[in-house]
Design a protein around this motif. Structure first.
Motif, PDB file in Angstrom:
ATOM      1  N   GLY A 278      -1.380  -5.244  -0.629  1.00 47.55           N
ATOM      2  CA  GLY A 278      -1.641  -5.987  -1.860  1.00 47.55           C
ATOM      3  C   GLY A 278      -0.382  -6.385  -2.600  1.00 47.55           C
ATOM      4  O   GLY A 278      -0.454  -6.977  -3.680  1.00 47.55           O
ATOM      5  N   GLY A 279       0.796  -6.053  -2.035  1.00 50.60           N
ATOM      6  CA  GLY A 279       2.051  -6.425  -2.678  1.00 50.60           C
ATOM      7  C   GLY A 279       2.255  -7.928  -2.663  1.00 50.60           C
ATOM      8  O   GLY A 279       2.120  -8.576  -1.621  1.00 50.60           O
ATOM      9  N   LYS A 479      -5.746  -4.172  -4.450  1.00 54.16           N
ATOM     10  CA  LYS A 479      -5.427  -4.761  -5.749  1.00 54.16           C
ATOM     11  C   LYS A 479      -4.036  -5.368  -5.684  1.00 54.16           C
ATOM     12  O   LYS A 479      -3.063  -4.683  -5.332  1.00 54.16           O
ATOM     13  CB  LYS A 479      -5.480  -3.679  -6.828  1.00 54.16           C
ATOM     14  N   PRO A 480      -3.894  -6.654  -5.991  1.00 54.48           N
ATOM     15  CA  PRO A 480      -2.560  -7.264  -5.930  1.00 54.48           C
ATOM     16  C   PRO A 480      -1.643  -6.698  -7.010  1.00 54.48           C
ATOM     17  O   PRO A 480      -2.078  -6.440  -8.132  1.00 54.48           O
ATOM     18  CB  PRO A 480      -2.836  -8.749  -6.155  1.00 54.48           C
ATOM     19  N   HIS A 481      -0.381  -6.495  -6.653  1.00 52.39           N
ATOM     20  CA  HIS A 481       0.585  -5.980  -7.620  1.00 52.39           C
ATOM     21  C   HIS A 481       1.954  -6.560  -7.332  1.00 52.39           C
ATOM     22  O   HIS A 481       2.291  -6.897  -6.192  1.00 52.39           O
ATOM     23  CB  HIS A 481       0.631  -4.447  -7.592  1.00 52.39           C
ATOM     24  N   VAL A 482       2.758  -6.675  -8.387  1.00 61.29           N
ATOM     25  CA  VAL A 482       4.079  -7.288  -8.303  1.00 61.29           C
ATOM     26  C   VAL A 482       5.181  -6.239  -8.297  1.00 61.29           C
ATOM     27  O   VAL A 482       6.252  -6.459  -7.742  1.00 61.29           O
ATOM     28  CB  VAL A 482       4.286  -8.275  -9.478  1.00 61.29           C
ATOM     29  N   VAL A 483       4.924  -5.083  -8.910  1.00 61.31           N
ATOM     30  CA  VAL A 483       5.937  -4.027  -9.007  1.00 61.31           C
ATOM     31  C   VAL A 483       5.729  -3.012  -7.891  1.00 61.31           C
ATOM     32  O   VAL A 483       4.604  -2.536  -7.670  1.00 61.31           O
ATOM     33  CB  VAL A 483       5.874  -3.326 -10.380  1.00 61.31           C
ATOM     34  N   LYS A 484       6.819  -2.686  -7.199  1.00 66.30           N
ATOM     35  CA  LYS A 484       6.758  -1.710  -6.108  1.00 66.30           C
ATOM     36  C   LYS A 484       7.208  -0.323  -6.571  1.00 66.30           C
ATOM     37  O   LYS A 484       6.597   0.681  -6.227  1.00 66.30           O
ATOM     38  CB  LYS A 484       7.633  -2.165  -4.940  1.00 66.30           C
ATOM     39  N   VAL A 497       4.520   2.427  -7.132  1.00 67.94           N
ATOM     40  CA  VAL A 497       3.231   1.889  -7.540  1.00 67.94           C
ATOM     41  C   VAL A 497       2.362   1.872  -6.285  1.00 67.94           C
ATOM     42  O   VAL A 497       2.506   0.998  -5.433  1.00 67.94           O
ATOM     43  CB  VAL A 497       3.367   0.480  -8.143  1.00 67.94           C
ATOM     44  N   GLU A 498       1.527   2.860  -6.161  1.00 68.25           N
ATOM     45  CA  GLU A 498       0.758   3.048  -4.936  1.00 68.25           C
ATOM     46  C   GLU A 498      -0.207   1.890  -4.706  1.00 68.25           C
ATOM     47  O   GLU A 498      -0.866   1.424  -5.639  1.00 68.25           O
ATOM     48  CB  GLU A 498      -0.048   4.356  -5.017  1.00 68.25           C
ATOM     49  N   PRO A 499      -0.288   1.415  -3.444  1.00 66.96           N
ATOM     50  CA  PRO A 499      -1.299   0.396  -3.131  1.00 66.96           C
ATOM     51  C   PRO A 499      -2.694   0.934  -3.429  1.00 66.96           C
ATOM     52  O   PRO A 499      -3.020   2.074  -3.071  1.00 66.96           O
ATOM     53  CB  PRO A 499      -1.106   0.169  -1.628  1.00 66.96           C
ATOM     54  N   GLN A 500      -3.488   0.145  -4.113  1.00 65.39           N
ATOM     55  CA  GLN A 500      -4.825   0.584  -4.519  1.00 65.39           C
ATOM     56  C   GLN A 500      -5.902  -0.212  -3.790  1.00 65.39           C
ATOM     57  O   GLN A 500      -6.133  -1.381  -4.098  1.00 65.39           O
ATOM     58  CB  GLN A 500      -5.005   0.392  -6.027  1.00 65.39           C
ATOM     59  N   PRO A 501      -6.552   0.405  -2.801  1.00 63.19           N
ATOM     60  CA  PRO A 501      -7.674  -0.285  -2.165  1.00 63.19           C
ATOM     61  C   PRO A 501      -8.829  -0.429  -3.153  1.00 63.19           C
ATOM     62  O   PRO A 501      -9.284   0.554  -3.745  1.00 63.19           O
ATOM     63  CB  PRO A 501      -8.036   0.629  -0.985  1.00 63.19           C
ATOM     64  N   VAL A 502      -9.264  -1.646  -3.373  1.00 58.98           N
ATOM     65  CA  VAL A 502     -10.336  -1.907  -4.330  1.00 58.98           C
ATOM     66  C   VAL A 502     -11.694  -1.608  -3.712  1.00 58.98           C
ATOM     67  O   VAL A 502     -12.545  -0.964  -4.314  1.00 58.98           O
ATOM     68  CB  VAL A 502     -10.277  -3.371  -4.813  1.00 58.98           C
TER      69      VAL A 502
END
Length: 629
Positions: A278-279, A479-484, A497-502
């Motif tokens: 989601g990054g 969940k898309p995210h911009v900060v790693k 910032v852990e990848p979050q499966p929606v």
């Protein structure tokens, strides 16, 4: 005859007067002693504190704001120090006269005066207001030599924000702006007022706003002795400020640059995502704006240019603007047909070039039709008639229910402010959207339009990229995210910032394989073949062309339509096809056919991401570094 008093009477009167005077003096001395006791003993702590307050001042020390870098360490936002000439209005008797006298020492333009007036109105909460920023060393020296003449005026060393990449990351990073009354109200509501003492700026958009709590840090303080004029004499004690955390992004600045330059002067948006996490790899909204314009207070001319531009550069098209998806909606419709048992991969329909419903003829884009069309061909050749029939067979309730888990018509929750929900049409949505009963009724013909990504459909490029990521990631949506990473500048510790499966969308592997295979064929022999001719990798995709206004039965001819009423150009893509590392959605406003405008942009972006290949004329990052950021 004169009467004489006896000496005894005179002595008696004198003694009485002396006693009265003595008693009066004793009473007065008693009152003075009582007052002295009250002030020096009973109220000692209070007046001692006030005296110390006159001698000792508690000066806030703003923290150093955290930096923002891309995934490879390229600086996107940083700080620099500069001198600022500031006035504390409450300590100045004649403000206009003070400014005029200051103008004889340092240059103060009309813009500086207007900005000072605006800042004074908007930031009454703060003690000092800048009249000039970024003073030169010579200007500082000239003022210091005459500082004794200006009560309530001083030079301060302040940190300013700088955005080395300019407009390339305007919508991602956002910008800093001076704290106004609305910001103060929000800080008070959150109980953070004390932490912003001495701070003049706050994040306004993008990551600067959404990660304000991480970037700002904790305000420190200095206890200093001051003279009668309120100037520092010596430092007594210091509580060190805690610098804000830094951000490492998932975004690749090189990829962002390739994508941004690929748009040229066109309007549109691109969102590229790593499907397995989601990054966000790139997020472009074109045209953009230079966040450096806002750092020192944007000028009237610059604000007017941005705010009144018909191209709306301040609008983040990637996450806020919702558009009909056109034919990029067809792969999702194909999955719906397979998953809900209305179609099989082998099942074919006859396409005469139109679909009749309710006495209305819904036209295909190809005169005479495509002949016999199965699911694979419907995607490769983008056959409208196939999806007219499929939408009619499914019904609007089934379509809406199937599309909802993909995130259509919902915010994705990306860590950027200002995301729009878009519109996933349904009878329920229409009842809520319109007030009059006649408008609330859902008509069967509206379902037909929804089937090809038209009608009430309206989604952001981010929503399409996120939905496509789920398709190529076997139904798992992140969940898309911009900060790693969030980085502590003092210890260097990184907090991921852990990848979050929606959710995991229950899709059969054979159905996913059938749709993905057709999307690969789109770029081999279908509508995307020209854009990806000679590609050194396999790529899946789907072109889309979305109408901006209703044709009302007339034939669309691009040359006869005003530029801003022409069709929007869409392209969604993923690569490599066997194990996707990137999924994206590209939109070019009024760009016409998706194969002509949006698909070539996607090609440039994927070429760079997978092969490191840059379009002709673009400098490499090493060359850019030599020139300076």
């Amino acid at each position: 005859m004169t009467e004489f008093r006896s000496p005894e009477q005179e002595i008696s009167r004198l003694r009485f007067r002396l006693v009265v005077a003595g008693l009066f003096m004793l009473v007065c001395l008693g009152l003075l002693a009582a007052r002295f006791f009250y002030l020096q003993v009973m109220r000692f702590d209070y007046y001692h504190t006030r005296a110390e307050d006159n001698r000792i001042a508690l000066v806030p020390v703003p923290p150093n704001r955290g930096t923002i870098v891309d995934r490879n360490g390229k600086v996107l936002a940083r700080n620099f120090a500069a001198y600022t000439l500031e006035i504390t209005p409450s300590q100045v008797d004649d403000l206009d006269d003070t400014i005029e006298r200051l103008a004889e020492i340092v240059e103060i333009s009309d813009y500086d005066r207007r900005r000072f007036k605006k800042f004074r109105e908007d930031t009454k909460y703060f003690e000092s207001v800048p009249i000039r920023t970024k003073l030169t060393d010579a200007e500082v020296a000239r003022f210091i030599a005459r500082r004794y003449m200006f009560r309530g005026v001083d030079v301060q060393a302040r940190l300013f924000r700088e955005y080395p990449q300019g407009d390339l990351f305007g919508h991602v990073v956002g910008y800093m702006g001076r704290i106004n009354s609305r910001d103060v109200e929000q800080l008070e509501a959150r109980g953070e007022t004390a932490n912003y003492r001495g701070t003049e700026h706050i994040g306004k958009r993008g990551l600067e706003e959404s990660y304000e709590a991480e970037l700002h840090g904790r305000t420190g303080s200095e206890q200093v002795e001051v003279d009668a004029g309120g100037r520092k004499v010596r430092l007594l004690s210091r509580q060190t400020a805690v610098p804000g955390n830094s951000l490492i992004l998932t975004v690749d600045a090189g990829l962002q640059a390739v994508a941004g330059q690929a748009f040229g002067n066109r309007r549109g948006a691109l969102v590229a995502i790593e499907p397995s996490t989601g990054g966000v790899l790139a997020l472009v909204s074109a045209p953009s704006f230079d966040p450096n314009l806002f750092v020192d207070g944007i000028s009237v001319a610059d604000w007017k240019g941005l705010n009144e531009s018909p191209d709306r550069p301040l609008l983040n098209r990637a996450i806020y603007s919702a558009y009909p998806p056109g034919s990029t909606f067809k792969p999702f419709m194909a999955l719906a047909g397979l998953s809900l048992g209305k179609r099989t991969p082998q099942q074919a329909i006859a396409d005469p070039g139109f679909f009749m419903f309710g006495g209305h003829r819904f036209m295909d884009d190809k005169v005479g039709g495509h002949g016999m069309v199965d699911l694979h061909t419907s995607i490769v050749q983008s056959c409208n008639t196939y999806y007219y029939q499929l939408a009619n067979d499914l019904g609007i309730d089934a379509i809406a229910a199937f599309m909802r888990p993909f995130g259509f018509g919902q915010i994705t929750g990306i860590d950027l402010p200002g995301e729009a929900e878009g519109v996933l049409p349904s009878p329920e949505w229409k009842r809520k959207r319109f007030k009059r009963p006649a408008q609330q009724k859902w008509f069967g013909g509206e379902t037909i339009s929804v089937g090809i990504g038209q009608g009430y459909n309206a989604y952001t490029p981010l929503q399409l990229a996120t939905a496509l990521s789920a398709v190529v990631n076997d139904g798992v949506m992140f969940k898309p995210h911009v900060v790693k990473y969030v980085v502590d500048p003092q210890t260097g510790a990184r907090r991921e910032v852990e990848p979050q499966p929606v959710r995991r969308i229950p899709l059969k592997p054979e159905h996913l394989a059938a749709v993905r295979a057709a999307m690969v064929d789109v770029n081999l022999r279908g509508t995307g073949a020209r854009a990806f001719a000679g590609a050194a990798y396999t790529v899946g995709g789907k072109t889309g062309t979305a109408q901006v206004y209703s044709l009302r039965g007339t034939k669309y001819k691009e040359g006869n339509v005003a530029e801003r009423l022409r069709d929007h150009s869409w392209f969604i893509a993923f690569a490599p096809a066997d194990k996707p590392k990137i999924a994206m959605a590209v939109l070019v406003e009024n760009g016409g056919f998706g194969s002509r405008s949006a698909a070539p942009i996607a090609r440039q972006v994927i070429d760079y991401y997978l092969l490191g290949k840059r379009p002709p004329g673009q400098a490499s990052e090493d060359e850019e570094a030599e020139d300076g950021e």
